[in-house]
Design a protein around this motif. Sequence first.
Motif, PDB file in Angstrom:
ATOM      1  N   ALA A 127      -0.008  26.058-101.356  1.00  0.00           N
ATOM      2  CA  ALA A 127       0.075  26.538-102.740  1.00  0.00           C
ATOM      3  C   ALA A 127       0.414  25.406-103.699  1.00  0.00           C
ATOM      4  CB  ALA A 127       1.116  27.643-102.846  1.00  0.00           C
ATOM      5  N   LYS A 128       1.326  24.543-103.310  1.00  0.00           N
ATOM      6  CA  LYS A 128       1.702  23.432-104.188  1.00  0.00           C
ATOM      7  C   LYS A 128       0.559  22.438-104.329  1.00  0.00           C
ATOM      8  CE  LYS A 128       6.587  23.867-103.468  1.00  0.00           C
ATOM      9  NZ  LYS A 128       7.736  23.363-104.122  1.00  0.00           N
ATOM     10  N   ILE A 129      -0.183  22.227-103.250  1.00  0.00           N
ATOM     11  CA  ILE A 129      -1.330  21.318-103.325  1.00  0.00           C
ATOM     12  C   ILE A 129      -2.429  21.932-104.184  1.00  0.00           C
ATOM     13  CG2 ILE A 129      -3.224  20.307-101.981  1.00  0.00           C
ATOM     14  CD1 ILE A 129      -1.179  19.875 -99.713  1.00  0.00           C
ATOM     15  N   ARG A 130      -2.704  23.218-103.962  1.00  0.00           N
ATOM     16  CA  ARG A 130      -3.801  23.874-104.665  1.00  0.00           C
ATOM     17  C   ARG A 130      -3.530  24.048-106.161  1.00  0.00           C
ATOM     18  NH1 ARG A 130      -5.357  28.801-101.815  1.00  0.00           N
ATOM     19  NH2 ARG A 130      -6.872  27.467-100.816  1.00  0.00           N
ATOM     20  N   TYR A 131      -2.359  24.552-106.506  1.00  0.00           N
ATOM     21  CA  TYR A 131      -2.124  24.934-107.895  1.00  0.00           C
ATOM     22  C   TYR A 131      -1.448  23.868-108.742  1.00  0.00           C
ATOM     23  CZ  TYR A 131      -3.418  29.428-106.045  1.00  0.00           C
ATOM     24  OH  TYR A 131      -4.105  30.445-105.432  1.00  0.00           O
ATOM     25  N   ARG A 132      -0.751  22.939-108.100  1.00  0.00           N
ATOM     26  CA  ARG A 132      -0.046  21.931-108.890  1.00  0.00           C
ATOM     27  C   ARG A 132      -0.531  20.519-108.640  1.00  0.00           C
ATOM     28  NH1 ARG A 132       5.744  22.436-107.476  1.00  0.00           N
ATOM     29  NH2 ARG A 132       5.887  20.598-108.758  1.00  0.00           N
ATOM     30  N   ALA A 133      -1.309  20.326-107.583  1.00  0.00           N
ATOM     31  CA  ALA A 133      -1.807  18.997-107.210  1.00  0.00           C
ATOM     32  C   ALA A 133      -0.659  17.983-107.140  1.00  0.00           C
ATOM     33  CB  ALA A 133      -2.899  18.535-108.154  1.00  0.00           C
ATOM     34  N   VAL A 134       0.398  18.378-106.440  1.00  0.00           N
ATOM     35  CA  VAL A 134       1.579  17.535-106.307  1.00  0.00           C
ATOM     36  C   VAL A 134       1.264  16.371-105.369  1.00  0.00           C
ATOM     37  CG1 VAL A 134       3.974  17.514-105.512  1.00  0.00           C
ATOM     38  CG2 VAL A 134       3.072  19.525-106.649  1.00  0.00           C
ATOM     39  N   PRO A 135       1.596  15.135-105.758  1.00  0.00           N
ATOM     40  CA  PRO A 135       1.423  14.002-104.839  1.00  0.00           C
ATOM     41  C   PRO A 135       2.253  14.219-103.573  1.00  0.00           C
ATOM     42  CG  PRO A 135       1.883  13.242-107.058  1.00  0.00           C
ATOM     43  CD  PRO A 135       2.096  14.723-107.059  1.00  0.00           C
ATOM     44  N   LEU A 136       1.748  13.741-102.457  1.00  0.00           N
ATOM     45  CA  LEU A 136       2.392  14.014-101.168  1.00  0.00           C
ATOM     46  C   LEU A 136       3.853  13.575-101.086  1.00  0.00           C
ATOM     47  CD1 LEU A 136      -0.512  13.355 -98.686  1.00  0.00           C
ATOM     48  CD2 LEU A 136       0.529  15.531 -99.280  1.00  0.00           C
ATOM     49  N   PRO A 137       4.223  12.378-101.505  1.00  0.00           N
ATOM     50  CA  PRO A 137       5.649  12.019-101.415  1.00  0.00           C
ATOM     51  C   PRO A 137       6.537  12.974-102.216  1.00  0.00           C
ATOM     52  CG  PRO A 137       4.338  10.060-101.801  1.00  0.00           C
ATOM     53  CD  PRO A 137       3.425  11.239-101.963  1.00  0.00           C
ATOM     54  N   GLU A 138       6.061  13.360-103.380  1.00  0.00           N
ATOM     55  CA  GLU A 138       6.817  14.301-104.213  1.00  0.00           C
ATOM     56  C   GLU A 138       6.876  15.675-103.544  1.00  0.00           C
ATOM     57  OE1 GLU A 138       6.284  16.395-108.553  1.00  0.00           O
ATOM     58  OE2 GLU A 138       5.602  14.318-108.332  1.00  0.00           O
ATOM     59  N   LEU A 139       5.771  16.088-102.931  1.00  0.00           N
ATOM     60  CA  LEU A 139       5.711  17.377-102.257  1.00  0.00           C
ATOM     61  C   LEU A 139       6.720  17.440-101.116  1.00  0.00           C
ATOM     62  CD1 LEU A 139       4.350  20.135-101.704  1.00  0.00           C
ATOM     63  CD2 LEU A 139       2.702  18.905-100.304  1.00  0.00           C
TER      64      LEU A 139
ATOM     65  N   ASP B  81      -6.280  12.871 -97.184  1.00  0.00           N
ATOM     66  CA  ASP B  81      -7.591  12.260 -96.956  1.00  0.00           C
ATOM     67  C   ASP B  81      -8.734  12.938 -97.705  1.00  0.00           C
ATOM     68  OD1 ASP B  81      -6.547  10.333 -95.360  1.00  0.00           O
ATOM     69  OD2 ASP B  81      -7.229  11.196 -93.464  1.00  0.00           O
ATOM     70  N   THR B  82      -8.553  14.207 -98.064  1.00  0.00           N
ATOM     71  CA  THR B  82      -9.641  14.945 -98.702  1.00  0.00           C
ATOM     72  C   THR B  82      -9.178  15.530-100.026  1.00  0.00           C
ATOM     73  OG1 THR B  82      -9.053  16.989 -97.541  1.00  0.00           O
ATOM     74  CG2 THR B  82     -10.663  15.552 -96.463  1.00  0.00           C
ATOM     75  N   ASP B  83     -10.084  16.258-100.647  1.00  0.00           N
ATOM     76  CA  ASP B  83      -9.743  16.903-101.914  1.00  0.00           C
ATOM     77  C   ASP B  83      -8.826  18.095-101.664  1.00  0.00           C
ATOM     78  OD1 ASP B  83     -11.500  18.654-100.713  1.00  0.00           O
ATOM     79  OD2 ASP B  83     -12.804  18.869-102.442  1.00  0.00           O
ATOM     80  N   THR B  84      -8.467  18.770-102.733  1.00  0.00           N
ATOM     81  CA  THR B  84      -7.534  19.891-102.660  1.00  0.00           C
ATOM     82  C   THR B  84      -8.035  20.979-101.720  1.00  0.00           C
ATOM     83  OG1 THR B  84      -6.797  19.444-104.904  1.00  0.00           O
ATOM     84  CG2 THR B  84      -6.339  21.630-104.045  1.00  0.00           C
ATOM     85  N   GLU B  85      -9.292  21.331-101.826  1.00  0.00           N
ATOM     86  CA  GLU B  85      -9.841  22.387-100.975  1.00  0.00           C
ATOM     87  C   GLU B  85      -9.807  21.986 -99.503  1.00  0.00           C
ATOM     88  OE1 GLU B  85     -10.888  26.115-100.285  1.00  0.00           O
ATOM     89  OE2 GLU B  85     -10.529  25.319-102.295  1.00  0.00           O
ATOM     90  N   GLY B  86     -10.137  20.737 -99.222  1.00  0.00           N
ATOM     91  CA  GLY B  86     -10.089  20.250 -97.847  1.00  0.00           C
ATOM     92  C   GLY B  86      -8.677  20.276 -97.287  1.00  0.00           C
TER      93      GLY B  86
END
Length: 126
Positions: free
Chosen positions: A3-15, A75-80
């Motif tokens: 959900a955080k990746i899909r809706y907020r596009a949070v960078p991984l370290p921050e996530l 490695d991939t886009d949000t959907e991936g």
Amino acid sequence: MSAKIRYRAVPLPELIGELTEESVYADCAFLRRVGNALNGGLTVQDAWVEAAHTAPFLSDSDRELLADIGSRLGDTDTEGQTSMLALAGDMLSRSLDEAEIDCAKRARALIGVWTMCGIGAGIIIL
């Protein structure tokens, strides 16, 4: 994470930082290991893989699955990313089901052993 990746596009370290601070994951030793490795200067992928390989409470198959997830993070886009996490969640869910079945079998066997010990002790006492 999905959900955080899909809706907020949070960078991984921050996530990872956000997840380790949430009370829901406060007792998650795996996330703590990832967070500590991140604080030690590793990338998210390397920290995740290291945590997967050093976590003592995982089976070898779970360890490999988590390491594979970690190596693919970012490695991939949000959907991936969300698709990969959904697939990994399904695989981990199946692994959990197998572990619960194994635990139930071992518990039944242990109860049987203790029952026989109790009967044996009763016979010796008589």
